[in-house]
Design an enzyme around this catalytic site. Structure first.
Site, short mmCIF file in Angstrom:
data_model
loop_
_atom_site.label_atom_id
_atom_site.label_comp_id
_atom_site.label_asym_id
_atom_site.label_seq_id
_atom_site.Cartn_x
_atom_site.Cartn_y
_atom_site.Cartn_z
N CYS A 43 38.05 10.03 12.85
CA CYS A 43 38.15 10.93 14.07
C CYS A 43 37.12 10.48 14.98
O CYS A 43 36.16 9.82 14.87
CB CYS A 43 37.97 12.41 13.88
SG CYS A 43 38.11 13.34 15.44
N ASP A 45 35.31 11.82 17.08
CA ASP A 45 34.41 13.00 17.34
C ASP A 45 33.05 12.34 17.24
O ASP A 45 32.86 11.40 16.07
CB ASP A 45 34.63 14.05 16.24
CG ASP A 45 33.55 15.43 16.69
OD1 ASP A 45 32.54 15.20 16.67
OD2 ASP A 45 33.93 16.37 16.60
N ARG A 47 30.38 13.16 16.15
CA ARG A 47 29.44 13.97 15.03
C ARG A 47 29.96 13.14 13.93
O ARG A 47 29.09 13.74 12.84
CB ARG A 47 29.77 15.35 15.21
CG ARG A 47 29.12 16.00 16.32
CD ARG A 47 29.59 17.23 16.27
NE ARG A 47 31.09 17.67 16.64
CZ ARG A 47 31.93 18.86 16.12
NH1 ARG A 47 30.91 20.05 16.06
NH2 ARG A 47 33.08 18.83 16.35
N HIS A 99 37.64 15.81 9.36
CA HIS A 99 36.42 16.57 9.45
C HIS A 99 36.57 18.07 9.75
O HIS A 99 37.71 18.29 10.46
CB HIS A 99 35.40 15.99 10.28
CG HIS A 99 35.74 15.94 11.69
ND1 HIS A 99 35.21 17.10 12.47
CD2 HIS A 99 36.47 15.32 12.64
CE1 HIS A 99 35.70 16.92 13.70
NE2 HIS A 99 36.22 15.97 13.82
N CYS A 102 37.60 20.05 13.25
CA CYS A 102 38.07 19.01 14.29
C CYS A 102 38.96 19.61 15.60
O CYS A 102 39.81 20.63 15.19
CB CYS A 102 39.22 18.27 13.65
SG CYS A 102 40.02 16.70 14.51
#
Length: 211
Positions: A43, A45, A47, A99, A102
């Protein structure tokens, strides 16, 4: 220029210095080529940094990231990365890593318009539709959210297996295994979903390609 921008430039200098202290030839070696054993489809993202999660060094992970780690058969960006990884780099493992928490998955569970990303989210909604009975039977919303993350990863692994790129590699005897993981933002640990695909035997007949 703001402080953050200046900070990351300075961080780069410190990083280079720290690598050269350990190995004066570090960057010279990297510049000669790459032979990573792994393609990571994750992803976007911020993080979820692929290399850091698994403690991999530069040159060990080939990476593709998009919203909710999707494998969409018409996405030329993803297909180009996949083709290069499989056919040029001869990677041995592909990990699809989602994750918990999400944002893309959460958006697909609702109906709020976000913008142009609505069109991408629709692919994720299809995954919900394919697994609607299982997901709707989960009463707790957070548990359903977490399960949707897991189900989506599994679907993307099998979507990888449906590609001509992967099936062609298997046909020629290439050593290639597909895996599904989920990363925990609140723990740092990954969960192996025990989806380890090494051939197209588990695909429906309609998806199997005759070469």
């Amino acid at each position: 220029m703001d402080d953050f921008y200046l900070k990351i430039l300075e961080n780069n200098k410190r990083w280079v210095e720290s690598k050269l202290e350990l190995d004066p030839n570090f960057f010279e070696g990297l510049s000669k080529g790459q032979s990573p054993p792994l393609l990571w489809i994750g992803c976007s993202d911020s993080r979820v940094p692929a290399n850091e999660i698994i403690g991999a060094a530069p040159g060990e992970v080939f990476v593709h990231r998009n919203i909710a780690n999707m494998v969409i058969h018409s996405d030329m960006n993803m297909l180009s990365v996949l083709d290069y990884a499989v056919n040029a780099l001869k990677i041995k493992h592909i990990i699809v890593c989602g994750h918990y928490g999400c944002g893309g998955i959460k958006a697909a569970m609702g109906n709020e318009s976000i913008g142009i990303i609505d069109n991408w989210i629709r692919h994720i909604k299809d995954i919900y539709r394919f697994n609607q009975k299982e997901l709707d039977d989960i009463v707790d919303v957070e548990e359903r959210f977490n399960r949707f993350v897991e189900v989506n990863v599994k679907e993307q692994v099998y979507d990888l297996a449906k590609t001509s790129i992967v099936q062609s590699a298997w046909k020629t005897g290439q050593d290639l295994t597909l895996h599904g993981w989920v990363y925990g933002l609140n723990s740092g640990y990954v969960t192996d979903l025990d989806v380890n695909v090494t051939n197209n035997d588990d695909l429906g007949k309609i998806y199997k390609i005759d070469f």
